[in-house]
Design a protein around this motif. Structure first.
Motif, PDB file in Angstrom:
ATOM      1  N   THR A 108       0.870  -1.169   0.000  1.00 10.57           N
ATOM      2  CA  THR A 108       0.000   0.000   0.000  1.00 10.57           C
ATOM      3  C   THR A 108       0.911   1.225   0.000  1.00 10.57           C
ATOM      4  N   PRO A 109       0.405   2.399  -0.357  1.00  6.41           N
ATOM      5  CA  PRO A 109       1.271   3.585  -0.434  1.00  6.41           C
ATOM      6  C   PRO A 109       1.991   3.911   0.868  1.00  6.41           C
ATOM      7  N   LEU A 110       1.409   3.535   2.014  1.00  2.00           N
ATOM      8  CA  LEU A 110       1.999   3.900   3.299  1.00  2.00           C
ATOM      9  C   LEU A 110       2.764   2.748   3.952  1.00  2.00           C
ATOM     10  N   CYS A 111       2.882   1.620   3.263  1.00  2.00           N
ATOM     11  CA  CYS A 111       3.513   0.449   3.863  1.00  2.00           C
ATOM     12  C   CYS A 111       5.027   0.518   3.707  1.00  2.00           C
ATOM     13  N   THR A 112       5.744   0.635   4.808  1.00  2.97           N
ATOM     14  CA  THR A 112       7.198   0.688   4.815  1.00  2.97           C
ATOM     15  C   THR A 112       7.735  -0.498   5.609  1.00  2.97           C
ATOM     16  N   VAL A 113       9.067  -0.623   5.657  1.00  2.00           N
ATOM     17  CA  VAL A 113       9.669  -1.675   6.479  1.00  2.00           C
ATOM     18  C   VAL A 113       9.268  -1.493   7.939  1.00  2.00           C
ATOM     19  N   ALA A 114       9.253  -0.249   8.397  1.00  4.73           N
ATOM     20  CA  ALA A 114       8.844   0.017   9.780  1.00  4.73           C
ATOM     21  C   ALA A 114       7.410  -0.437  10.029  1.00  4.73           C
ATOM     22  N   ASP A 115       6.534  -0.238   9.036  1.00  6.24           N
ATOM     23  CA  ASP A 115       5.149  -0.700   9.172  1.00  6.24           C
ATOM     24  C   ASP A 115       5.093  -2.220   9.290  1.00  6.24           C
ATOM     25  N   LEU A 116       5.899  -2.901   8.468  1.00  7.59           N
ATOM     26  CA  LEU A 116       5.915  -4.363   8.503  1.00  7.59           C
ATOM     27  C   LEU A 116       6.422  -4.876   9.847  1.00  7.59           C
ATOM     28  N   VAL A 117       7.489  -4.261  10.346  1.00 11.94           N
ATOM     29  CA  VAL A 117       8.025  -4.660  11.648  1.00 11.94           C
ATOM     30  C   VAL A 117       6.963  -4.479  12.730  1.00 11.94           C
ATOM     31  N   ALA A 118       6.268  -3.355  12.689  1.00 15.47           N
ATOM     32  CA  ALA A 118       5.223  -3.094  13.682  1.00 15.47           C
ATOM     33  C   ALA A 118       4.107  -4.133  13.586  1.00 15.47           C
ATOM     34  N   GLU A 119       3.742  -4.520  12.365  1.00 19.97           N
ATOM     35  CA  GLU A 119       2.696  -5.530  12.184  1.00 19.97           C
ATOM     36  C   GLU A 119       3.133  -6.886  12.728  1.00 19.97           C
ATOM     37  N   ARG A 170      15.967  -9.576  18.707  1.00 18.02           N
ATOM     38  CA  ARG A 170      16.384  -8.775  17.551  1.00 18.02           C
ATOM     39  C   ARG A 170      15.187  -8.103  16.891  1.00 18.02           C
ATOM     40  N   LEU A 171      14.063  -8.817  16.839  1.00 15.89           N
ATOM     41  CA  LEU A 171      12.871  -8.252  16.224  1.00 15.89           C
ATOM     42  C   LEU A 171      12.314  -7.091  17.038  1.00 15.89           C
ATOM     43  N   PHE A 172      12.384  -7.206  18.371  1.00 15.68           N
ATOM     44  CA  PHE A 172      11.814  -6.185  19.255  1.00 15.68           C
ATOM     45  C   PHE A 172      12.871  -5.191  19.743  1.00 15.68           C
ATOM     46  N   ALA A 173      14.038  -5.196  19.120  1.00 21.04           N
ATOM     47  CA  ALA A 173      15.106  -4.286  19.534  1.00 21.04           C
ATOM     48  C   ALA A 173      14.719  -2.838  19.244  1.00 21.04           C
ATOM     49  N   ASP A 174      15.339  -1.932  19.979  1.00 24.37           N
ATOM     50  CA  ASP A 174      15.143  -0.502  19.773  1.00 24.37           C
ATOM     51  C   ASP A 174      16.499   0.130  19.474  1.00 24.37           C
ATOM     52  N   PRO A 175      16.731   0.639  18.261  1.00 26.93           N
ATOM     53  CA  PRO A 175      15.761   0.783  17.170  1.00 26.93           C
ATOM     54  C   PRO A 175      15.454  -0.555  16.501  1.00 26.93           C
ATOM     55  N   PRO A 176      14.286  -0.654  15.861  1.00 26.13           N
ATOM     56  CA  PRO A 176      13.889  -1.908  15.213  1.00 26.13           C
ATOM     57  C   PRO A 176      14.675  -2.137  13.931  1.00 26.13           C
ATOM     58  N   PRO A 177      14.599  -3.352  13.384  1.00 23.29           N
ATOM     59  CA  PRO A 177      15.266  -3.616  12.096  1.00 23.29           C
ATOM     60  C   PRO A 177      14.808  -2.619  11.037  1.00 23.29           C
ATOM     61  N   ALA A 178      15.772  -2.007  10.364  1.00 24.46           N
ATOM     62  CA  ALA A 178      15.438  -0.950   9.397  1.00 24.46           C
ATOM     63  C   ALA A 178      15.454  -1.449   7.958  1.00 24.46           C
ATOM     64  N   GLU A 179      16.111  -2.585   7.710  1.00 25.43           N
ATOM     65  CA  GLU A 179      16.199  -3.109   6.350  1.00 25.43           C
ATOM     66  C   GLU A 179      15.311  -4.342   6.204  1.00 25.43           C
ATOM     67  N   LEU A 180      14.717  -4.475   5.031  1.00 20.73           N
ATOM     68  CA  LEU A 180      13.864  -5.626   4.765  1.00 20.73           C
ATOM     69  C   LEU A 180      14.650  -6.925   4.891  1.00 20.73           C
ATOM     70  N   SER A 181      15.916  -6.920   4.493  1.00 22.11           N
ATOM     71  CA  SER A 181      16.733  -8.131   4.562  1.00 22.11           C
ATOM     72  C   SER A 181      16.895  -8.607   6.002  1.00 22.11           C
ATOM     73  N   ARG A 182      17.025  -7.682   6.943  1.00 19.37           N
ATOM     74  CA  ARG A 182      17.162  -8.063   8.354  1.00 19.37           C
ATOM     75  C   ARG A 182      15.865  -8.664   8.882  1.00 19.37           C
ATOM     76  N   LEU A 183      14.748  -8.053   8.516  1.00 17.33           N
ATOM     77  CA  LEU A 183      13.457  -8.591   8.947  1.00 17.33           C
ATOM     78  C   LEU A 183      13.248  -9.989   8.386  1.00 17.33           C
ATOM     79  N   ARG A 184      13.568 -10.173   7.123  1.00 16.16           N
ATOM     80  CA  ARG A 184      13.389 -11.486   6.507  1.00 16.16           C
ATOM     81  C   ARG A 184      14.318 -12.525   7.127  1.00 16.16           C
ATOM     82  N   ALA A 185      15.526 -12.117   7.477  1.00 11.49           N
ATOM     83  CA  ALA A 185      16.461 -13.053   8.107  1.00 11.49           C
ATOM     84  C   ALA A 185      15.921 -13.530   9.455  1.00 11.49           C
TER      85      ALA A 185
END
Length: 221
Positions: A108-119, A170-185
């Motif tokens: 969606t237009p507003l969906c970013t990596v940060a949005d995915l991490v939050a979801e 790692r998923l709940f770290a602050d700051p959260p994962p900023a790259e899609l590759s890190r989230l996918r890993a």
């Protein structure tokens, strides 16, 4: 309906307060999962109605809906504990891992990596809160490992749980994962660990059933 008297576990109240906050700020929220256990039954809060008076004050109506889901301590023994853990494993597989590990930003237009991490975080917390509100808050690593009898299975399960906890950190770290590759890993590691957990757990559950239920008298149809 007046809310029933709550036992010490007040996760349902924390979740309700969060939902009211989101609704008051015109933000989307998910159905509450936490359950209020009382001496008269278990009740799940539902935000039913919002009234706004002439001065703009908000008044929320909350229904406490009786649920038939029993707390964990009403399920007998270690076979009940393991069954609960397997249920959680299934939910993690289908509500988190399979749902999000291939999702891309930009759906969606507003969906970013940060949005995915939050979801993903929210989906995990829904499962964890649901389990804890049903009496699973005391299922620590040692309790889960003790469900297994062989030393090898105990070592394997301890490794799975340790790696899962570190992946979750790692998923709940602050700051959260900023790259899609890190989230996918992280999600890929969770997928592997979920598979190993379900293999170990389902095999042990099968052993328990065969050992404890196998001598039940056979009834002719």
């Amino acid at each position: 309906m007046q809310a029933p008297y709550a036992k010490p576990d007040r996760r349902w109240l924390d979740e309700l307060q969060n939902v009211v906050h989101l609704a008051a700020n015109n933000k989307a929220f998910k159905r509450m999962q936490a359950v209020c256990h009382t001496d008269h039954g278990a009740f799940q809060p539902e935000l039913a109605k919002l009234d706004v008076d002439a001065e703009g004050n908000l008044r929320f109506h909350v229904h406490m809906v009786e649920t038939v889901v029993a707390p964990l301590f009403e399920v007998p023994g270690d076979i009940g504990l393991l069954a609960t853990m397997l249920r959680l494993g299934l939910r993690f597989r289908y509500e988190v891992i399979d749902k999000y590990r291939q999702v891309r930003p930009g759906r969606t237009p507003l969906c970013t990596v940060a949005d995915l991490v939050a979801e993903v975080r929210a989906a995990i917390e829904v499962i964890e809160n649901d389990a804890q509100s049903r009496g699973a808050e005391n299922l620590d690593e040692a309790t889960v490992v003790d469900l297994f009898t062989s030393a090898q299975d105990q070592d394997d399960m301890a490794t799975v749980l340790d790696r899962w906890n570190r992946a979750r950190e790692r998923l709940f770290a602050d700051p959260p994962p900023a790259e899609l590759s890190r989230l996918r890993a992280i999600l890929e590691e969770m997928r592997e660990l979920n598979y190993r957990f379900m293999c170990l757990g389902s095999r042990r559950f099968h052993e328990m059933v065969c050992t404890r239920w196998g001598d039940a008298p056979h009834r002719e149809g």
